[in-house]
Design a protein around this motif. Sequence first.
Motif, PDB file in Angstrom:
ATOM      1  N   PHE A 228       0.849  -1.207   0.000  1.00 13.40           N
ATOM      2  CA  PHE A 228       0.000   0.000   0.000  1.00 13.40           C
ATOM      3  C   PHE A 228       0.875   1.244   0.000  1.00 13.40           C
ATOM      4  O   PHE A 228       1.963   1.247   0.569  1.00 13.40           O
ATOM      5  N   HIS A 229       0.362   2.294  -0.667  1.00 17.28           N
ATOM      6  CA  HIS A 229       0.984   3.614  -0.628  1.00 17.28           C
ATOM      7  C   HIS A 229       0.071   4.575   0.129  1.00 17.28           C
ATOM      8  O   HIS A 229      -1.108   4.705  -0.194  1.00 17.28           O
ATOM      9  N   ALA A 230       0.598   5.267   1.123  1.00 18.94           N
ATOM     10  CA  ALA A 230      -0.137   6.311   1.840  1.00 18.94           C
ATOM     11  C   ALA A 230       0.685   7.593   1.794  1.00 18.94           C
ATOM     12  O   ALA A 230       1.766   7.628   1.183  1.00 18.94           O
ATOM     13  N   GLY A 231       0.190   8.654   2.423  1.00 14.75           N
ATOM     14  CA  GLY A 231       0.929   9.913   2.482  1.00 14.75           C
ATOM     15  C   GLY A 231       0.725  10.572   3.831  1.00 14.75           C
ATOM     16  O   GLY A 231      -0.377  10.522   4.391  1.00 14.75           O
ATOM     17  N   GLN A 232       1.780  11.194   4.351  1.00 16.22           N
ATOM     18  CA  GLN A 232       1.661  11.850   5.652  1.00 16.22           C
ATOM     19  C   GLN A 232       0.804  13.104   5.528  1.00 16.22           C
ATOM     20  O   GLN A 232       0.944  13.879   4.593  1.00 16.22           O
ATOM     21  N   ASP A 233      -0.088  13.312   6.479  1.00 12.52           N
ATOM     22  CA  ASP A 233      -1.014  14.444   6.451  1.00 12.52           C
ATOM     23  C   ASP A 233      -1.221  14.943   7.878  1.00 12.52           C
ATOM     24  O   ASP A 233      -0.541  14.477   8.807  1.00 12.52           O
TER      25      ASP A 233
ATOM     26  N   ALA B  87     -13.628  -2.057   1.884  1.00 11.30           N
ATOM     27  CA  ALA B  87     -14.395  -2.373   3.091  1.00 11.30           C
ATOM     28  C   ALA B  87     -13.878  -1.609   4.303  1.00 11.30           C
ATOM     29  O   ALA B  87     -14.653  -1.199   5.176  1.00 11.30           O
ATOM     30  N   ASN B  88     -12.570  -1.383   4.353  1.00  8.09           N
ATOM     31  CA  ASN B  88     -11.991  -0.774   5.556  1.00  8.09           C
ATOM     32  C   ASN B  88     -11.886   0.749   5.508  1.00  8.09           C
ATOM     33  O   ASN B  88     -11.489   1.366   6.504  1.00  8.09           O
ATOM     34  N   THR B  89     -12.201   1.354   4.370  1.00  3.36           N
ATOM     35  CA  THR B  89     -12.201   2.820   4.278  1.00  3.36           C
ATOM     36  C   THR B  89     -13.596   3.373   4.018  1.00  3.36           C
ATOM     37  O   THR B  89     -13.768   4.588   3.957  1.00  3.36           O
ATOM     38  N   GLU B  90     -14.577   2.513   3.879  1.00  2.00           N
ATOM     39  CA  GLU B  90     -15.940   2.955   3.591  1.00  2.00           C
ATOM     40  C   GLU B  90     -16.444   3.894   4.697  1.00  2.00           C
ATOM     41  O   GLU B  90     -16.315   3.607   5.887  1.00  2.00           O
ATOM     42  N   GLY B  91     -16.977   5.039   4.291  1.00  2.00           N
ATOM     43  CA  GLY B  91     -17.537   5.982   5.257  1.00  2.00           C
ATOM     44  C   GLY B  91     -16.539   6.945   5.857  1.00  2.00           C
ATOM     45  O   GLY B  91     -16.919   7.841   6.613  1.00  2.00           O
ATOM     46  N   THR B  92     -15.240   6.797   5.517  1.00  2.00           N
ATOM     47  CA  THR B  92     -14.226   7.687   6.090  1.00  2.00           C
ATOM     48  C   THR B  92     -13.988   8.918   5.222  1.00  2.00           C
ATOM     49  O   THR B  92     -13.387   9.882   5.675  1.00  2.00           O
ATOM     50  N   GLY B  93     -14.425   8.878   3.962  1.00  2.00           N
ATOM     51  CA  GLY B  93     -14.138   9.968   3.046  1.00  2.00           C
ATOM     52  C   GLY B  93     -12.752   9.878   2.436  1.00  2.00           C
ATOM     53  O   GLY B  93     -12.353  10.750   1.668  1.00  2.00           O
ATOM     54  N   TYR B  94     -12.048   8.810   2.750  1.00  2.00           N
ATOM     55  CA  TYR B  94     -10.676   8.644   2.262  1.00  2.00           C
ATOM     56  C   TYR B  94     -10.672   7.866   0.951  1.00  2.00           C
ATOM     57  O   TYR B  94     -11.348   6.849   0.817  1.00  2.00           O
ATOM     58  N   THR B  95      -9.885   8.362   0.004  1.00  2.00           N
ATOM     59  CA  THR B  95      -9.708   7.674  -1.276  1.00  2.00           C
ATOM     60  C   THR B  95      -8.224   7.418  -1.490  1.00  2.00           C
ATOM     61  O   THR B  95      -7.436   8.373  -1.538  1.00  2.00           O
ATOM     62  N   PRO B  96      -7.813   6.176  -1.619  1.00  2.00           N
ATOM     63  CA  PRO B  96      -6.395   5.891  -1.871  1.00  2.00           C
ATOM     64  C   PRO B  96      -5.922   6.499  -3.177  1.00  2.00           C
ATOM     65  O   PRO B  96      -6.712   6.698  -4.102  1.00  2.00           O
ATOM     66  N   ASN B  97      -4.646   6.810  -3.249  1.00  2.00           N
ATOM     67  CA  ASN B  97      -4.047   7.348  -4.465  1.00  2.00           C
ATOM     68  C   ASN B  97      -4.048   6.254  -5.542  1.00  2.00           C
ATOM     69  O   ASN B  97      -3.270   5.304  -5.479  1.00  2.00           O
ATOM     70  N   ASP B  98      -4.915   6.432  -6.554  1.00  2.00           N
ATOM     71  CA  ASP B  98      -5.060   5.403  -7.583  1.00  2.00           C
ATOM     72  C   ASP B  98      -3.819   5.268  -8.462  1.00  2.00           C
ATOM     73  O   ASP B  98      -3.598   4.232  -9.080  1.00  2.00           O
TER      74      ASP B  98
END
Length: 280
Positions: free
Chosen positions: A125-130, A258-269
């Motif tokens: 997975f790729h994430a970003g610091q925020d 399933a694990n980000t549903e409802g958080t408003g978060y979208t992974p960097n496609d």
Amino acid sequence: MRKNRIAMASMAAVAALTLSACGGSDEGGTGGEGSEGGESVRIGIKFDQPGLGFQEGDTYTGFDVDVAKYVANELGYSEDQIEWVSAPSANRETLLETNGVDMIFATYSITDERKERVAFAGPYFHAGQDLLVREDESEIAGPEDLEGKNLCSVTGSTSATKVKELHPGINLVEQSGYADCLGLLETGGIDAVTTDDIILAGLAATEANQGKFKVVGNPFSDERYGVGLSQDSDMCEDINAAIQKMYDDGAWEEAISANTEGTGYTPNDEKNPPEPDACA
């Protein structure tokens, strides 16, 4: 390969007791025998990150947990053969070096500094610091707006390290877990919390925190989550093959959705899912 892991598990009991005595790691699971002959695999995760690695009673949920279950199954371990071990940021390298766990799935960014002590499979997975701020905050849009202010992160995390290096004018408040940071943010003891965007989104979306905080939405780093291994582990190739299979059969996409549903978060496609690195 599996015999090696069994030997590691035996050593792990001693190491885990040592870490526990130092106040580092709270063990999860029963540590009992699995259903397929008494073997088990010890997997380190976070216990306090909703949507990624979270303990509620004897239940463990989150994206990291789902990836770990999938990989373990591909390695020949059923779910009841997994022993979940708490892997706080500050303890992860030590857990691997002392064979306290067989592998770690705990928002564990691959870095050259960490590779001096441990090995990695993945990334998966790729994430970003925020930044996470109070809901009514309007002046903080990035780390440059925090000079002279109080910013909380977790001891031993890459987020804390980067803030120290790149923004020395920020007063960094380090805590043992993000729940402690959020408590300080809510009471005004700090101005913001920093870690990876997917972690912050999960924290803000919990029932207890809804309406209190918001993710700034301006990531300023590239975090590649790997599977932490000891440097003498021979599991990297098999784990990478399992991760690639998880991409190919759609299980990875199902898990992240399933694990980000409802958080408003979208992974960097553009960066997800990432191709696993070649094993050293």
